[in-house]
Scaffold this motif. Sequence first.
Motif, mmCIF file in Angstrom:
data_model
loop_
_atom_site.group_PDB
_atom_site.id
_atom_site.type_symbol
_atom_site.label_atom_id
_atom_site.label_comp_id
_atom_site.label_asym_id
_atom_site.label_seq_id
_atom_site.Cartn_x
_atom_site.Cartn_y
_atom_site.Cartn_z
ATOM 1 N N ARG A 173 -4.947 -18.221 4.312
ATOM 2 C CA ARG A 173 -6.074 -18.330 5.241
ATOM 3 C C ARG A 173 -6.322 -17.018 5.983
ATOM 4 N NH1 ARG A 173 -8.953 -22.497 7.275
ATOM 5 N NH2 ARG A 173 -9.921 -22.223 9.325
ATOM 6 N N TRP A 174 -5.243 -16.309 6.323
ATOM 7 C CA TRP A 174 -5.361 -15.046 7.040
ATOM 8 C C TRP A 174 -4.598 -13.967 6.271
ATOM 9 C CZ3 TRP A 174 -3.234 -19.350 9.718
ATOM 10 C CH2 TRP A 174 -4.154 -20.070 10.475
ATOM 11 N N VAL A 175 -5.175 -12.798 6.212
ATOM 12 C CA VAL A 175 -4.562 -11.644 5.551
ATOM 13 C C VAL A 175 -4.677 -10.452 6.494
ATOM 14 C CG1 VAL A 175 -4.600 -10.097 3.566
ATOM 15 C CG2 VAL A 175 -5.111 -12.519 3.250
ATOM 16 N N ALA A 176 -3.579 -9.739 6.669
ATOM 17 C CA ALA A 176 -3.567 -8.570 7.555
ATOM 18 C C ALA A 176 -2.610 -7.530 6.993
ATOM 19 C CB ALA A 176 -3.160 -8.951 8.981
ATOM 20 N N GLU A 177 -2.830 -6.278 7.375
ATOM 21 C CA GLU A 177 -1.983 -5.166 6.956
ATOM 22 C C GLU A 177 -1.164 -4.663 8.146
ATOM 23 O OE1 GLU A 177 -3.902 -1.940 5.063
ATOM 24 O OE2 GLU A 177 -4.579 -3.094 3.330
ATOM 25 N N PHE A 178 0.062 -4.260 7.862
ATOM 26 C CA PHE A 178 0.948 -3.678 8.865
ATOM 27 C C PHE A 178 1.460 -2.351 8.311
ATOM 28 C CE2 PHE A 178 1.010 -8.219 9.625
ATOM 29 C CZ PHE A 178 0.920 -8.310 11.012
ATOM 30 N N LYS A 179 1.086 -1.267 8.976
ATOM 31 C CA LYS A 179 1.514 0.050 8.521
ATOM 32 C C LYS A 179 2.995 0.252 8.793
ATOM 33 C CE LYS A 179 -2.828 2.610 8.714
ATOM 34 N NZ LYS A 179 -3.512 3.834 9.219
ATOM 35 N N VAL A 180 3.654 0.943 7.885
ATOM 36 C CA VAL A 180 5.069 1.274 8.029
ATOM 37 C C VAL A 180 5.220 2.784 7.887
ATOM 38 C CG1 VAL A 180 5.919 -0.964 7.258
ATOM 39 C CG2 VAL A 180 5.459 0.821 5.575
ATOM 40 N N LYS A 181 6.377 3.277 8.304
ATOM 41 C CA LYS A 181 6.590 4.722 8.348
ATOM 42 C C LYS A 181 6.722 5.341 6.973
ATOM 43 C CE LYS A 181 9.589 8.196 10.482
ATOM 44 N NZ LYS A 181 10.749 8.413 11.371
ATOM 45 N N GLY A 182 7.444 4.700 6.083
ATOM 46 C CA GLY A 182 7.677 5.275 4.765
ATOM 47 C C GLY A 182 7.984 4.213 3.740
ATOM 48 N N GLN A 183 8.509 4.667 2.629
ATOM 49 C CA GLN A 183 8.786 3.765 1.519
ATOM 50 C C GLN A 183 9.905 2.794 1.843
ATOM 51 O OE1 GLN A 183 9.601 5.845 -2.100
ATOM 52 N NE2 GLN A 183 9.467 4.024 -3.410
ATOM 53 N N LYS A 216 0.861 -1.177 0.000
ATOM 54 C CA LYS A 216 0.000 0.000 0.000
ATOM 55 C C LYS A 216 0.905 1.237 0.000
ATOM 56 C CE LYS A 216 -3.742 -2.387 0.049
ATOM 57 N NZ LYS A 216 -4.762 -2.252 1.105
ATOM 58 N N THR A 217 0.756 2.079 -1.009
ATOM 59 C CA THR A 217 1.620 3.238 -1.178
ATOM 60 C C THR A 217 0.856 4.519 -0.878
ATOM 61 O OG1 THR A 217 1.082 3.381 -3.540
ATOM 62 C CG2 THR A 217 3.003 2.049 -2.910
ATOM 63 N N ARG A 218 1.639 5.565 -0.660
ATOM 64 C CA ARG A 218 1.043 6.867 -0.319
ATOM 65 C C ARG A 218 0.293 7.466 -1.505
ATOM 66 N NH1 ARG A 218 -1.308 10.704 0.968
ATOM 67 N NH2 ARG A 218 -0.698 12.524 2.167
ATOM 68 N N ASP A 219 0.801 7.309 -2.697
ATOM 69 C CA ASP A 219 0.172 7.913 -3.866
ATOM 70 C C ASP A 219 -1.145 7.232 -4.230
ATOM 71 O OD1 ASP A 219 2.381 9.557 -3.986
ATOM 72 O OD2 ASP A 219 3.448 8.269 -5.418
ATOM 73 N N LYS A 220 -1.205 5.930 -4.070
ATOM 74 C CA LYS A 220 -2.376 5.179 -4.513
ATOM 75 C C LYS A 220 -3.387 4.972 -3.400
ATOM 76 C CE LYS A 220 -3.678 0.879 -6.868
ATOM 77 N NZ LYS A 220 -3.178 -0.393 -7.452
ATOM 78 N N ASN A 221 -2.914 4.667 -2.185
ATOM 79 C CA ASN A 221 -3.811 4.310 -1.090
ATOM 80 C C ASN A 221 -3.858 5.348 0.024
ATOM 81 O OD1 ASN A 221 -2.222 1.511 -1.997
ATOM 82 N ND2 ASN A 221 -4.446 1.342 -1.988
ATOM 83 N N GLY A 222 -2.935 6.290 0.022
ATOM 84 C CA GLY A 222 -2.949 7.314 1.050
ATOM 85 C C GLY A 222 -2.084 7.023 2.249
ATOM 86 N N TYR A 223 -1.456 5.857 2.318
ATOM 87 C CA TYR A 223 -0.589 5.509 3.447
ATOM 88 C C TYR A 223 0.349 4.406 2.992
ATOM 89 C CZ TYR A 223 -3.890 1.622 3.903
ATOM 90 O OH TYR A 223 -4.676 0.522 3.656
ATOM 91 N N TRP A 224 1.355 4.135 3.837
ATOM 92 C CA TRP A 224 2.331 3.087 3.540
ATOM 93 C C TRP A 224 2.007 1.867 4.401
ATOM 94 C CZ3 TRP A 224 5.397 4.419 -0.445
ATOM 95 C CH2 TRP A 224 5.635 5.765 -0.677
ATOM 96 N N ALA A 225 1.892 0.713 3.772
ATOM 97 C CA ALA A 225 1.595 -0.513 4.514
ATOM 98 C C ALA A 225 2.025 -1.715 3.690
ATOM 99 C CB ALA A 225 0.111 -0.613 4.867
ATOM 100 N N VAL A 226 2.204 -2.824 4.399
ATOM 101 C CA VAL A 226 2.552 -4.106 3.793
ATOM 102 C C VAL A 226 1.450 -5.097 4.151
ATOM 103 C CG1 VAL A 226 4.230 -5.979 3.655
ATOM 104 C CG2 VAL A 226 5.010 -3.625 3.962
ATOM 105 N N GLN A 227 0.899 -5.747 3.146
ATOM 106 C CA GLN A 227 -0.154 -6.739 3.363
ATOM 107 C C GLN A 227 0.483 -8.123 3.415
ATOM 108 O OE1 GLN A 227 -3.268 -7.901 0.345
ATOM 109 N NE2 GLN A 227 -4.535 -6.600 1.647
ATOM 110 N N ILE A 228 0.266 -8.803 4.546
ATOM 111 C CA ILE A 228 0.865 -10.114 4.797
ATOM 112 C C ILE A 228 -0.238 -11.165 4.798
ATOM 113 C CG2 ILE A 228 2.096 -11.519 6.481
ATOM 114 C CD1 ILE A 228 3.938 -9.570 5.232
#
Length: 332
Positions: free
Chosen positions: A164-174, A125-137
């Motif tokens: 089976r499980w999907v979650a997002e973890f926000k990160v500080k930047g790129q 998840k990027t700032r330009d497309k989604n509005g924040y930085w995150a990694v989907q695991i």
Amino acid sequence: MPPKAPLNWGLLPPAFLLPSSTRSLLPLIQQNASQSSRPAIAYTSVRTIKSTNTPRPDRFAHKPGKPALNSTSTAALERKAHSTPLRTGVLALKRGMTAVYDPSTGKRTACTVLQLDRNEVVAHKTRDKNGYWAVQIGAGQREARNVTKPMLGHFAGAHVTPKRWVAEFKVKGQEGLQVGVGQMVGAGWFNVGQWVDVRGISRGMGFAGGMKRHGFSGQPASHGQSLMHRGMGSSGGSQGSGSRVLPGKRMAGNMGNESVTVKNLRVLQVDEKNGIVVVNGCVPGPKNQVIKLQDALGKPWPKGPMSVEEGVPVEVSVGEGGAAKATASATA
């Protein structure tokens, strides 16, 4: 009614209405008016009350000495930057509790065993497309026939098996997106001795009374008390509180089965081969409960790996053949 004549406030009254002492001054007044080239400036005095109080700071400023908060999304991310982890977390399964002993002191420490099950990066998840930085695991495995078609396409785009499980973890930047899509994150992502935060769903206890749910002491057990020993007591006043039960009153109800975060747990052991991370203390939820494991927010950021290549040991990253092992040892 006939219109009223305008009042000429700036003109002098007729000469016959002026006193004799003022009539002699009229030629001087007219001469000074003709010699003056500067136009007259109209001034209207306003009578107000002078306040002795100092002006109050902006009510939108979180601190008096600082400027008011900005309402843009960029400013919101900057305010949360100090408490946003630098890298992603993982999903783990709670396998149970055990204890470890310190060989030097013999001290026994209670701990919880967490096991990682095929954690792979599904999306960024990027700032330009989604509005924040995150990694989907994504973790675990699921049969393709039990997954919806939109999610099947989502997993196929990342070249990973259905999770089976999907979650997002926000990160500080790129810099937190150095883990590529499709890469697997193992137990070596964490270091022994670092601090982590765990989040999970607590064990559900069903409907519980006030004593069990909130720790009330109950009613007296003697002196004429009848069939109200475990009662919570009065729930609201009459005239003083508006003859109602105030919002937020602690009463009997469903206990547990809610999101719980346990902060600042130390990592005691890491087993990369079996995907096991042992943390100090207790973790919410029953056995086989899905737990979110991430770097602690209340501690300094660990000097851990920012990419998978930095965290995977040499014996795990190389193949099983002898040539691959020799190449790895020569490179090391």
